[in-house]
Design a protein around this motif. Structure first.
Motif, PDB file in Angstrom:
ATOM      1  N   ILE A 126       2.948 -12.257  -7.705  1.00  0.00           N
ATOM      2  CA  ILE A 126       2.902 -11.654  -9.517  1.00  0.00           C
ATOM      3  C   ILE A 126       2.322 -10.267  -9.167  1.00  0.00           C
ATOM      4  N   GLU A 127       1.278  -9.808  -8.029  1.00  0.00           N
ATOM      5  CA  GLU A 127       0.618  -8.191  -8.088  1.00  0.00           C
ATOM      6  C   GLU A 127       2.226  -7.649  -7.872  1.00  0.00           C
ATOM      7  N   ASN A 128       3.106  -7.752  -6.876  1.00  0.00           N
ATOM      8  CA  ASN A 128       4.019  -7.074  -6.569  1.00  0.00           C
ATOM      9  C   ASN A 128       4.994  -7.528  -7.625  1.00  0.00           C
TER      10      ASN A 128
ATOM     11  N   GLY B  98      11.595   0.508  -3.492  1.00  0.00           N
ATOM     12  CA  GLY B  98      11.923   0.024  -1.912  1.00  0.00           C
ATOM     13  C   GLY B  98      10.027  -0.844  -1.344  1.00  0.00           C
ATOM     14  N   TYR B  99       9.499  -0.275  -1.404  1.00  0.00           N
ATOM     15  CA  TYR B  99       8.479  -0.679  -0.969  1.00  0.00           C
ATOM     16  C   TYR B  99       8.005  -2.362  -1.401  1.00  0.00           C
ATOM     17  N   PHE B 100       8.036  -2.179  -2.992  1.00  0.00           N
ATOM     18  CA  PHE B 100       7.378  -2.882  -2.923  1.00  0.00           C
ATOM     19  C   PHE B 100       8.486  -4.485  -2.774  1.00  0.00           C
ATOM     20  N   GLU B 101       9.576  -3.907  -3.146  1.00  0.00           N
ATOM     21  CA  GLU B 101      10.718  -4.752  -2.414  1.00  0.00           C
ATOM     22  C   GLU B 101      10.662  -5.604  -1.511  1.00  0.00           C
ATOM     23  N   GLY B 102       9.958  -4.625  -1.129  1.00  0.00           N
ATOM     24  CA  GLY B 102      10.088  -5.007   0.914  1.00  0.00           C
ATOM     25  C   GLY B 102       8.734  -5.952   0.902  1.00  0.00           C
TER      26      GLY B 102
ATOM     27  N   ASN C 123       0.683  -0.986  -0.345  1.00  0.00           N
ATOM     28  CA  ASN C 123      -0.603  -0.281   0.165  1.00  0.00           C
ATOM     29  C   ASN C 123       0.820   1.275   0.294  1.00  0.00           C
ATOM     30  N   LEU C 124       1.255   1.355   1.074  1.00  0.00           N
ATOM     31  CA  LEU C 124       2.842   2.305   0.015  1.00  0.00           C
ATOM     32  C   LEU C 124       3.504   2.725  -0.859  1.00  0.00           C
ATOM     33  N   GLY C 125       3.725   1.637  -1.245  1.00  0.00           N
ATOM     34  CA  GLY C 125       4.303   1.598  -2.547  1.00  0.00           C
ATOM     35  C   GLY C 125       3.661   2.073  -3.831  1.00  0.00           C
TER      36      GLY C 125
ATOM     37  N   LEU D 174       6.434  -3.535  -9.729  1.00  0.00           N
ATOM     38  CA  LEU D 174       7.515  -3.024 -10.088  1.00  0.00           C
ATOM     39  C   LEU D 174       8.228  -3.081 -11.505  1.00  0.00           C
ATOM     40  N   ALA D 175       6.912  -3.798 -12.102  1.00  0.00           N
ATOM     41  CA  ALA D 175       7.292  -3.877 -13.932  1.00  0.00           C
ATOM     42  C   ALA D 175       6.678  -2.261 -14.011  1.00  0.00           C
ATOM     43  N   SER D 176       5.237  -1.703 -13.782  1.00  0.00           N
ATOM     44  CA  SER D 176       4.817  -0.902 -14.799  1.00  0.00           C
ATOM     45  C   SER D 176       5.889   0.355 -13.804  1.00  0.00           C
TER      46      SER D 176
END
Length: 196
Positions: A99-101, A72-76, A56-58, A105-107
């Motif tokens: 998969i969503e994470n 960084g948030y999505f990697e976390g 959510n922060l990501g 990150l890709a987007s």
């Protein structure tokens, strides 16, 4: 309960378009999730809540144009999910969250012009979806996820100039979407995607 309350306060600000006001409550939500994991480090449900808080922060950081923070948030978030998958490798919910994470990150990379990274991450999301579908071929959620991942991967292939592969991937997505729409003709969302 405190974490959920903070989440909804932040989400309400977010939905009203006040992204700056959403930051503090979303951080409070994250801190509540961290405290839960500190109280019971072995509780998978609370660990997953921390992963959701990271995500959510990501999402919020991405919406605010803070790409480095969002990454960084999505990697976390993915680090949390990867640990949980180690203990529950067949949990479809965890696998879909991972998969969503990757897709997020890709987007984010795609939006900032890092097309090589974006292509690799979209490819990873599609690969993981294909693997999940092989183990759950009748799962409609995973079938729909496959279409979405193919669409996103097709788009990045267009951007990187891989036109033949983009066409192949896009045709697969269209064929799968048509098949899903035929199975569920009342679902307007899929009808729209086929028409679009």
């Amino acid at each position: 309960a405190l974490g959920n309350a903070w989440f909804w306060v932040g989400y309400t600000h977010w939905q009203k378009g006040d992204l700056a006001a959403a930051v503090a409550p979303m951080n409070e939500y994250f801190q509540a999730a961290v405290r839960l994991t500190q109280l019971a480090p072995g509780n998978a449900k609370w660990q997953l809540e921390q992963g959701y808080a990271f995500a959510n922060l990501g999402s919020l950081a991405a919406a605010r144009g803070e790409d480095d923070a969002a990454i960084g948030y999505f990697e976390g978030a993915n680090a949390v999910v990867e640990r949980l998958i180690t203990d529950a490798p067949a949990d479809a919910g965890l696998l879909l969250t991972r998969i969503e994470n990757y897709s997020w990150l890709a987007s984010i990379h795609q939006g900032r012009g890092a097309l090589r990274d974006a292509k690799a991450l979209h490819g990873k999301a599609l690969q993981l979806t294909t693997q999940l579908l092989a183990s759950r071929p009748d799962d409609r959620r995973v079938q729909r996820e496959e279409v979405l991942r193919q669409v996103f991967y097709g788009r990045i292939l267009l951007q990187t100039g891989d036109l033949d592969e983009a066409e192949q991937v896009s045709r697969k997505a269209l064929d799968r979407a048509r098949g899903l729409a035929a199975l569920d003709p009342e679902n307007a969302r899929w009808q729209w995607q086929v028409a679009g």
